[in-house]
Each structure stands twice: as C-alpha cells, then as structure tokens.
Design a protein around this motif. Structure first.
Motif, PDB file in Angstrom:
ATOM      1  N   LEU A 122       5.888   1.470  40.999  1.00  0.00           N
ATOM      2  CA  LEU A 122       4.744   2.175  41.611  1.00  0.00           C
ATOM      3  C   LEU A 122       4.842   3.686  41.428  1.00  0.00           C
ATOM      4  N   ASP A 125      -0.253   5.822  39.974  1.00  0.00           N
ATOM      5  CA  ASP A 125      -1.273   5.346  40.912  1.00  0.00           C
ATOM      6  C   ASP A 125      -1.171   3.830  41.137  1.00  0.00           C
ATOM      7  N   PHE A 126      -1.359   3.422  42.380  1.00  0.00           N
ATOM      8  CA  PHE A 126      -1.238   1.993  42.680  1.00  0.00           C
ATOM      9  C   PHE A 126      -2.190   1.568  43.793  1.00  0.00           C
ATOM     10  N   ALA A 127      -2.408   0.258  43.848  1.00  0.00           N
ATOM     11  CA  ALA A 127      -3.234  -0.342  44.892  1.00  0.00           C
ATOM     12  C   ALA A 127      -2.413  -1.363  45.654  1.00  0.00           C
ATOM     13  N   VAL A 128      -2.667  -1.464  46.941  1.00  0.00           N
ATOM     14  CA  VAL A 128      -2.012  -2.445  47.806  1.00  0.00           C
ATOM     15  C   VAL A 128      -3.096  -3.392  48.320  1.00  0.00           C
ATOM     16  N   ILE A 129      -2.929  -4.684  48.082  1.00  0.00           N
ATOM     17  CA  ILE A 129      -3.939  -5.678  48.426  1.00  0.00           C
ATOM     18  C   ILE A 129      -3.256  -6.866  49.110  1.00  0.00           C
ATOM     19  N   ARG A 144     -11.690  -6.617  45.074  1.00  0.00           N
ATOM     20  CA  ARG A 144     -10.663  -5.568  45.027  1.00  0.00           C
ATOM     21  C   ARG A 144      -9.663  -5.821  43.908  1.00  0.00           C
ATOM     22  N   ALA A 148      -9.121  -3.142  40.985  1.00  0.00           N
ATOM     23  CA  ALA A 148      -7.782  -2.586  40.767  1.00  0.00           C
ATOM     24  C   ALA A 148      -7.324  -2.846  39.327  1.00  0.00           C
ATOM     25  N   GLY A 151      -9.269  -0.585  36.919  1.00  0.00           N
ATOM     26  CA  GLY A 151      -8.780   0.793  36.993  1.00  0.00           C
ATOM     27  C   GLY A 151      -7.357   0.956  36.478  1.00  0.00           C
ATOM     28  N   ASP A 152      -6.782  -0.108  35.959  1.00  0.00           N
ATOM     29  CA  ASP A 152      -5.409  -0.084  35.431  1.00  0.00           C
ATOM     30  C   ASP A 152      -4.412   0.437  36.470  1.00  0.00           C
ATOM     31  N   PHE A 153      -4.617   0.046  37.721  1.00  0.00           N
ATOM     32  CA  PHE A 153      -3.641   0.364  38.762  1.00  0.00           C
ATOM     33  C   PHE A 153      -2.432  -0.566  38.645  1.00  0.00           C
TER      34      PHE A 153
ATOM     35  N   TYR B  84       5.390   8.645  42.581  1.00  0.00           N
ATOM     36  CA  TYR B  84       5.319   9.953  41.915  1.00  0.00           C
ATOM     37  C   TYR B  84       6.667  10.679  42.016  1.00  0.00           C
ATOM     38  N   ASP B 125      -6.418  -2.892  52.838  1.00  0.00           N
ATOM     39  CA  ASP B 125      -6.102  -2.608  51.432  1.00  0.00           C
ATOM     40  C   ASP B 125      -6.386  -1.147  51.085  1.00  0.00           C
ATOM     41  N   PHE B 126      -5.498  -0.556  50.293  1.00  0.00           N
ATOM     42  CA  PHE B 126      -5.684   0.858  49.955  1.00  0.00           C
ATOM     43  C   PHE B 126      -5.184   1.160  48.547  1.00  0.00           C
ATOM     44  N   VAL B 128      -3.628   4.468  46.100  1.00  0.00           N
ATOM     45  CA  VAL B 128      -2.989   5.783  46.083  1.00  0.00           C
ATOM     46  C   VAL B 128      -3.232   6.383  44.698  1.00  0.00           C
ATOM     47  N   CYS B 147     -13.184   3.073  40.372  1.00  0.00           N
ATOM     48  CA  CYS B 147     -12.823   1.674  40.653  1.00  0.00           C
ATOM     49  C   CYS B 147     -12.394   1.505  42.109  1.00  0.00           C
ATOM     50  N   PHE B 153     -11.852   0.365  48.689  1.00  0.00           N
ATOM     51  CA  PHE B 153     -10.500   0.641  49.170  1.00  0.00           C
ATOM     52  C   PHE B 153     -10.512   1.873  50.073  1.00  0.00           C
TER      53      PHE B 153
END
Lengths: 240, 240
Positions: A122, A125-129, A144, A148, A151-153, B84, B125-126, B128, B147, B153
């Motif tokens: 991570l 950039d990342f997403a949590v689902i 979602r 995600a 968006g290539d998260f 990061y 869900d979020f 970053v 996205c 999100f």
C-alpha cells in the motif's frame, strides 16, 4: 468520559502508548468478547462488559450509559476504532448523551498491519473495501470494487468471507479482473499480529479460487505491484 | 537488521510498543530530519543519520549499508512506514543487500490519526490519494480522484499542497464535484498529533477555496457523511 480505542491487530506490541494510557485510566472495558479477551492478560483485574457480534448498537449504548453515570469507559475495537469500528456509532449516538465527552483513539488497522506482514503493498494510493453486505448492499460493494480497479488502486479487502458469503471473494475478484490483469500480485494474511499468523502470495486469478475466512485480510496490487524477494511491493515511483 | 518503522503522527503517545522496542534496539536511527528531531527527545544519546527531503533513495541505501555492516538500524517514517513511506523503497533495494533482514513495523498513518481528530469520517469504505505529482503523473491522480468520487468513497488526501502546487487541492475538489455534492461534509487537520494541531470542518465547495499546506491532511465524506455535534461522521449503516 468515553474512549473509543483501536487496539491494533492483536496483542500488546501493536498498541499505541495513547491506547495503553486510556486503558490504564478506564473503570470499565467494553467490547466484543474476542477483543476483551485479547486485552484481559494485560488487565486481569479489570471490570469488563463484553457483548456478542451483531450487538454493536447495544454495546455502544451501554458504554455511553456507563460514561453518563460518571465512569471512565474504554470501548475497544480491533485495529483502528475509526475503520469499520465503533467510533462512528458512538458519535452518531452522542447527541443522546450530551454530558459524555468522547475521544477517538486511533490504532493500526488491518490494512496497515497486514501490509507490513506481506511487505509494502500500500505504498501508493489505495482503497479499503469491506465485502460484508450485512449493512451495505452488494450492488454498492460491487460498484466500489469496479471503481477502485478502474482507478488502478491497490486494494485492501476486509471481511472477505463468512459462512453465508463463501463466494464473495471469488465474485469480487471477477469484478476486479474487468480492469486488473489476472496476473496482478495479491496476498492474504490471516490472524494478523496474533498467534498463528499466516500469509500467502498469489496472483489475482489464483486468489479468485482461494478460500479465506473472516479472520483474513486480502491485498490486491495495482498495475505496478511486484513480488521482490518474497515480499509484495507497490513502488511509489522512485528511480532505484 | 533494518527496521522500517512508522512512528505515527507525532510524539511518543502515538507510537506502538513494537515501534518503541525497535527504536530501543537500534544502534543508529536514520530518517528525514524532521522525523529524527521528533524522536530525539526520547533517545537524546542516539546516533542518528538524517537526510533532507527528496533524498529518499540515498537515505534508504545508507540505512541498508549500515545494516549490511552488522548494525541494527531504525529507518523512521512519519505515520505508517508502508503508506507513502520508505518500506516499499527498502524492499525494492533489498536484493542488493541479501544479508540484511528487513522488518516493516507499521504505525498510525495520517488517514487514521486525522480521522480520529475530526470524528469518524472513514468508518466505511475509503480511498487514500496523494496529490503530489513529484512521482505520479497528474493525469493518474485525476483519474483516481474521479474513480474514488464515482464509487462514493470517503477520501483522505495526502500532500494536498506545496509551494509549487498551490492550486492542486482546488483542482482536486473540482474533479470530485463531478460526482460528489458540493455540500459533502469535509475536514482538514494540520499538524496531527503535534504541538499546534488545528482542524476545521467545511463543505466540499468551501474546501475548494481553502488554502492548505503540506502539513495538512484533507478528508472528504461520502454521500452519507454528516456533521454530528461538531464531529465528521460517516455512518456504517447501523440503525440507531
């Protein structure tokens, strides 16, 4: 006073000093049975009030009622109290308990502790689902996942499975593969920070046919994620 | 031995026991000057090696070289070492230093500590996203913003501004408003967990014309996020 505390993934090692200070102050520790038991070795004489899973509203209301009576209450959550934790619910109920001060004490959520166990998936950039549809319609979860992936998260998936939702991870992987390569490096971590922690790396196609349980957190790379010396790594873009 | 450590947002209070244990073991503490100075009061006699911002590759290589010579090295990052942070870079360089064991020690990243300061904006869900285009093309940042907004999100934005990118947050808000209401509740937190922490709540439309600096983390709600008794709360969906 109500502290809503994230205790991190497991034992004492992953708790912050702020978490320990709030637990030290508490007259009573409230939480889901499993998390209260994780803490008991540190506070063997503590007064506790533990409630079963799915009794979240009752649990938080009990904690607020105790605090209203003047007790210092520690409401404990695994990971971070603000990520699928009880902090939101406590603040939603707060207007009913105007005399209670609520402090949210953050902790290391499974996305971070699981990522560290696997390497550094991570770092960009990342997403949590969460894949749990107890409180969220599957259509929104699917949307979602699609966004995600588009968006290539890099993605961390919580609650990837349960007895009633055995095929949800497979369905999620199918959706992700609309935009992500089946060769995308992925990883799973089970019992993060607890006795019996296990982890494994695999491709997204392999993940699709992997059985996981509710104690597992799942990581899916972005298009740049690689396996380097056995670790899952999402580069930030430095020239090395 | 190289520990890549997330020290959390600021002082001692937000460090985990595992972070402290690794710092206690370290022969030398390596890091960006600001973070080394945050730790110095706790380890006034520690040997340190601090490097300037933008010297990340040199910094991590120095840490690995010291570890290769047999030293126990603590490479410190603010927040979480895997978000990061330097963990990815250390693992990318690891094959050049096969004798060095690398352990990633997670910490409380600004998304979690900033969320706790504002309330509970990330309870569902979020995503970053960093607005820094030093290592990532703006087009990819813009796509991820689009996205994340389309997927409804909640969002935490890192590096929302710098001297060379004063209008990036405004541009980001413009993109988000393609899918999110201008009335979406948002919040900003500056100097999280440090002396002089400040925070503010506002709508997405107001955020668009708000000036922030690089010490600020920005939070944007999802369609369910509300301000309750002065706190930013994203409900998970419990019936209260």
């Amino acid at each position: 006073m109500l502290y809503v505390i994230g205790i991190g993934p497991g034992g004492e090692r992953s708790m912050t000093a702020e978490c320990r200070a709030a637990l030290d102050l508490a007259d009573v520790i409230v939480g889901y049975t499993v998390y209260v038991e994780l803490i008991r070795p540190l506070y063997p004489n503590a007064r506790t009030l533990d409630t079963a899973m799915t009794q979240e509203v009752e649990r938080v209301r009990s904690a607020l009622e105790l605090a209203e009576r003047g007790e210092t209450v520690a409401l404990v959550c695994s990971g971070d109290s603000g990520v699928y934790g009880m902090a939101g619910l406590a603040l939603e109920l707060a207007p009913e308990f105007p005399s209670v001060t609520i402090e949210v004490v953050p902790g290391v959520t499974a996305a971070l502790s699981g990522a560290a166990a696997l390497g550094a998936p991570l770092t960009h950039d990342f997403a949590v689902i969460s894949l749990s549809d107890l409180l969220t319609p599957w259509e929104l979860i699917a949307k979602r996942l699609r966004c995600a992936a588009e968006g290539d998260f890099a993605i961390a998936l919580y609650n990837p499975s349960s007895a009633k939702r055995r095929d949800y991870l497979a369905r999620a992987c199918g959706i992700l593969m609309e935009h992500k390569s089946p060769e995308t490096p992925c990883g799973v971590v089970r019992n993060i920070g607890r006795i019996g922690e296990t982890s494994a790396l695999m491709t997204l196609a392999e993940l699709r046919s992997t059985a996981v349980d509710m104690f597992t957190t799942v990581f899916i790379g972005n298009s740049q994620t690689r396996v380097i010396s056995g670790k899952l790594v999402t580069p930030r873009g430095y020239r090395v």
